[in-house]
Design a protein around this motif. Structure first.
Motif, PDB file in Angstrom:
ATOM      1  N   PHE A 259       0.845  -1.187   0.000  1.00  0.00           N
ATOM      2  CA  PHE A 259       0.000   0.000   0.000  1.00  0.00           C
ATOM      3  C   PHE A 259       0.885   1.243   0.000  1.00  0.00           C
ATOM      4  O   PHE A 259       1.794   1.368   0.812  1.00  0.00           O
ATOM      5  N   ILE A 260       0.635   2.166  -0.936  1.00  0.00           N
ATOM      6  CA  ILE A 260       1.402   3.410  -1.034  1.00  0.00           C
ATOM      7  C   ILE A 260       0.679   4.498  -0.257  1.00  0.00           C
ATOM      8  O   ILE A 260      -0.450   4.859  -0.581  1.00  0.00           O
ATOM      9  N   THR A 261       1.324   5.033   0.760  1.00  0.00           N
ATOM     10  CA  THR A 261       0.694   6.018   1.638  1.00  0.00           C
ATOM     11  C   THR A 261       0.841   7.441   1.096  1.00  0.00           C
ATOM     12  O   THR A 261       1.669   7.713   0.222  1.00  0.00           O
ATOM     13  N   TYR A 262       0.055   8.328   1.656  1.00  0.00           N
ATOM     14  CA  TYR A 262       0.152   9.761   1.336  1.00  0.00           C
ATOM     15  C   TYR A 262       1.559  10.266   1.639  1.00  0.00           C
ATOM     16  O   TYR A 262       2.155  11.003   0.851  1.00  0.00           O
TER      17      TYR A 262
ATOM     18  N   LEU B  57       8.676   6.894  -5.939  1.00  0.00           N
ATOM     19  CA  LEU B  57       8.044   6.120  -4.869  1.00  0.00           C
ATOM     20  C   LEU B  57       9.035   5.184  -4.191  1.00  0.00           C
ATOM     21  O   LEU B  57       9.847   4.532  -4.844  1.00  0.00           O
ATOM     22  N   ASP B  58       8.966   5.131  -2.877  1.00  0.00           N
ATOM     23  CA  ASP B  58       9.739   4.175  -2.102  1.00  0.00           C
ATOM     24  C   ASP B  58       8.941   2.878  -2.059  1.00  0.00           C
ATOM     25  O   ASP B  58       7.839   2.831  -1.497  1.00  0.00           O
ATOM     26  N   LEU B  59       9.473   1.819  -2.662  1.00  0.00           N
ATOM     27  CA  LEU B  59       8.753   0.543  -2.720  1.00  0.00           C
ATOM     28  C   LEU B  59       9.158  -0.398  -1.596  1.00  0.00           C
ATOM     29  O   LEU B  59       8.535  -1.453  -1.415  1.00  0.00           O
TER      30      LEU B  59
ATOM     31  N   ASP C  89       0.046  25.436  -1.059  1.00  0.00           N
ATOM     32  CA  ASP C  89       1.405  25.215  -1.538  1.00  0.00           C
ATOM     33  C   ASP C  89       1.842  23.764  -1.404  1.00  0.00           C
ATOM     34  O   ASP C  89       2.791  23.328  -2.055  1.00  0.00           O
ATOM     35  N   GLU C  90       1.168  22.995  -0.533  1.00  0.00           N
ATOM     36  CA  GLU C  90       1.551  21.605  -0.304  1.00  0.00           C
ATOM     37  C   GLU C  90       0.658  20.626  -1.054  1.00  0.00           C
ATOM     38  O   GLU C  90       0.841  19.418  -0.960  1.00  0.00           O
ATOM     39  N   CYS C  91      -0.305  21.133  -1.811  1.00  0.00           N
ATOM     40  CA  CYS C  91      -1.179  20.269  -2.604  1.00  0.00           C
ATOM     41  C   CYS C  91      -0.459  19.802  -3.873  1.00  0.00           C
ATOM     42  O   CYS C  91       0.401  20.502  -4.404  1.00  0.00           O
ATOM     43  N   GLY C  92      -0.857  18.645  -4.352  1.00  0.00           N
ATOM     44  CA  GLY C  92      -0.379  18.189  -5.652  1.00  0.00           C
ATOM     45  C   GLY C  92       1.096  17.868  -5.710  1.00  0.00           C
ATOM     46  O   GLY C  92       1.721  18.030  -6.765  1.00  0.00           O
ATOM     47  N   PHE C  93       1.686  17.396  -4.609  1.00  0.00           N
ATOM     48  CA  PHE C  93       3.077  16.946  -4.671  1.00  0.00           C
ATOM     49  C   PHE C  93       3.132  15.632  -5.434  1.00  0.00           C
ATOM     50  O   PHE C  93       2.301  14.744  -5.229  1.00  0.00           O
ATOM     51  N   ALA C  94       4.121  15.512  -6.315  1.00  0.00           N
ATOM     52  CA  ALA C  94       4.182  14.367  -7.224  1.00  0.00           C
ATOM     53  C   ALA C  94       5.254  13.366  -6.826  1.00  0.00           C
ATOM     54  O   ALA C  94       6.314  13.726  -6.322  1.00  0.00           O
ATOM     55  N   SER C  95       4.947  12.105  -7.075  1.00  0.00           N
ATOM     56  CA  SER C  95       5.919  11.023  -6.942  1.00  0.00           C
ATOM     57  C   SER C  95       5.669  10.075  -8.102  1.00  0.00           C
ATOM     58  O   SER C  95       4.530   9.911  -8.548  1.00  0.00           O
ATOM     59  N   VAL C  96       6.718   9.436  -8.607  1.00  0.00           N
ATOM     60  CA  VAL C  96       6.614   8.643  -9.833  1.00  0.00           C
ATOM     61  C   VAL C  96       7.037   7.203  -9.567  1.00  0.00           C
ATOM     62  O   VAL C  96       7.998   6.946  -8.830  1.00  0.00           O
ATOM     63  N   LEU C  97       6.307   6.271 -10.165  1.00  0.00           N
ATOM     64  CA  LEU C  97       6.712   4.861 -10.117  1.00  0.00           C
ATOM     65  C   LEU C  97       7.775   4.661 -11.188  1.00  0.00           C
ATOM     66  O   LEU C  97       7.462   4.501 -12.363  1.00  0.00           O
TER      67      LEU C  97
END
Length: 434
Positions: A46-49, A58-60, A92-100
């Motif tokens: 499960f990938i958390t907020y 993403l940290d897997l 300002d903290e909305c929409g932070f991105a992380s990529v698989l």
């Protein structure tokens, strides 16, 4: 001329094409229909907020799990997906991105407070390029403008679809990834060394704090700085926290629907996210004098000891170094200086954080102000309190002062990376033919 400059001159001398998210892909949600019980003994990763917010890629390697049943139809993350945080307490903290960025056979599920952007053609952009691109400042600015709200801000996917970004040739993307990944690696290595040093200093601080604030009944424990040994001297009293307060109170959140309580406000308004075992010198939220007069959000003097009493922040404490107001989730204590030093009380409460956590109640995990005020703390003579404060303040300054020492060095390296990232990801836009 650098290799990157040569590639740009060769492949896109007139600029690069800019596209919107809506042109290149679609948005999808995370998990649906899950209860708290589904996260207790899960069978799928499960990938958390927090994972999304904290990591460009993403940290897997995580232990977070969710229960997925055989007949469920839940969306699974795919290689190249860009995951965004959907909401936050500030725009300002909305929409932070992380990529698989890694291909994996393991099924990955996303929490419901984030959402997915999936390219129609994953080959148009390298995932490792996306992880840098979607965190650069000019995109963060665009994304921030898509969020709206009052006490909590939520991203609009309709507006997100209009966010515009460069799509350089893959060879250019690959060279930028090489440069930034190398810079990130060197920065990460140094940051890891500095973080290890900081952790060691933090442990040292906590060791001496526990040592100095662990008392036997009717004894006072003081550290002899020359011999580094403990000395027992004088009698101490064990007193309820409430008995060493001149005054204690909570605050209030004025009605958000009343703009007269907020617009043009100059009264500092402390919220629980400002309470992080720290000295509070400034805040980013303000209310008006009218709000102070008409609601329970009353002024508190400087140097109160503040304890957060609600939710995830419950048990954290701080000292306000400015005259301010607070919301209702803060317990504010003005300490009687004839009985105890406010800094001494602050260190005592930091030391009793785990004990305070054990008193949390209800589904939100709130603390009862009355129970906090019943907390017993050891109160040695004032001169011995001052000696303890002097020792712990030196450790605290080293560990926590972001303007100097180890944290500042880590922050400086991160700013260097961000500077070069934004510089490398700034492209002239290719003018389309009429």
């Amino acid at each position: 001329m650098s290799n990157l400059e040569e590639l740009i001159e060769k492949l896109c001398p007139d600029g690069v094409e800019y596209k919107t998210l809506g042109e290149l892909g679609k948005f999808y949600g995370g998990l649906t229909g899950k209860s708290k019980e589904d996260f207790k003994e899960g069978n799928a990763k499960f990938i958390t907020y927090k994972n999304v917010y904290s990591n460009p890629a993403l940290d897997l390697d995580v232990e977070d799990r969710v229960r997925i049943y055989p007949d469920e139809n839940q969306r699974i993350l795919e290689y190249g997906d860009v995951i965004f945080t959907g909401s936050s307490e500030t725009p300002d903290e909305c929409g932070f991105a992380s990529v698989l960025t890694k291909k994996t056979d393991e099924k990955l599920y996303l929490n419901s407070f984030c959402f997915i952007f999936r390219f129609n053609d994953v080959s148009v952009m390298l995932p490792d390029f996306s992880k840098h691109l979607f965190r650069c400042n000019f995109l963060r600015y665009q994304i921030g403008k898509t969020a709206s709200g009052v006490t909590r801000f939520n991203v609009s996917k309709k507006l997100m679809a209009k966010v515009k970004f460069p799509v350089p040739p893959l060879e250019v993307q690959r060279e930028i990834v090489r440069i930034l990944d190398n810079f990130t690696f060197l920065t990460t290595e140094l940051a890891a060394e500095l973080a290890a040093e900081l952790a060691a200093r933090q442990k040292q601080y906590e060791y001496y704090r526990d040592l100095l604030l662990t008392f036997k009944l009717n004894e006072s424990t003081i550290l002899n700085e020359q011999t580094n040994e403990l000395e027992l001297s004088g009698a101490i009293r064990w007193m309820k926290l409430g008995d060493i307060c001149l005054h204690s109170c909570s605050g209030a959140t004025p009605k958000k629907s009343n703009s007269e309580y907020y617009v043009g406000g100059t009264v500092p308004w402390i919220r629980t996210q400002n309470v992080t075992f720290n000295n509070i010198y400034s805040v980013d939220s303000f209310i008006t004098e009218q709000a102070v007069q008409e609601t329970a959000a009353k002024w508190i003097p400087e140097n109160c000891v503040i304890v957060a009493i609600s939710g995830a922040s419950a048990g954290r404490c701080a000292i306000n170094k400015i005259k301010a107001t607070t919301n209702q989730h803060c317990l504010n204590m003005e300490i009687d200086s004839s009985k105890a030093l406010y800094k001494y009380v602050f260190h005592c409460l930091c030391n009793q954080y785990k004990e305070l956590l054990s008193k949390k109640q209800g589904a939100r995990g709130d603390l009862n102000s009355s129970l906090i005020l019943e907390t017993m703390i050891p109160v040695p003579p004032l001169e011995q309190q001052q000696r303890i404060v002097d020792i712990l303040d030196r450790f605290d300054t080293l560990c926590n002062d972001i303007s100097s020492g180890l944290p500042a060095e880590i922050e400086m390296r991160q700013k260097q990376y961000e500077y070069y990232r934004d510089k490398l990801l700034t492209f002239k836009e290719l003018k389309k033919e009429a």
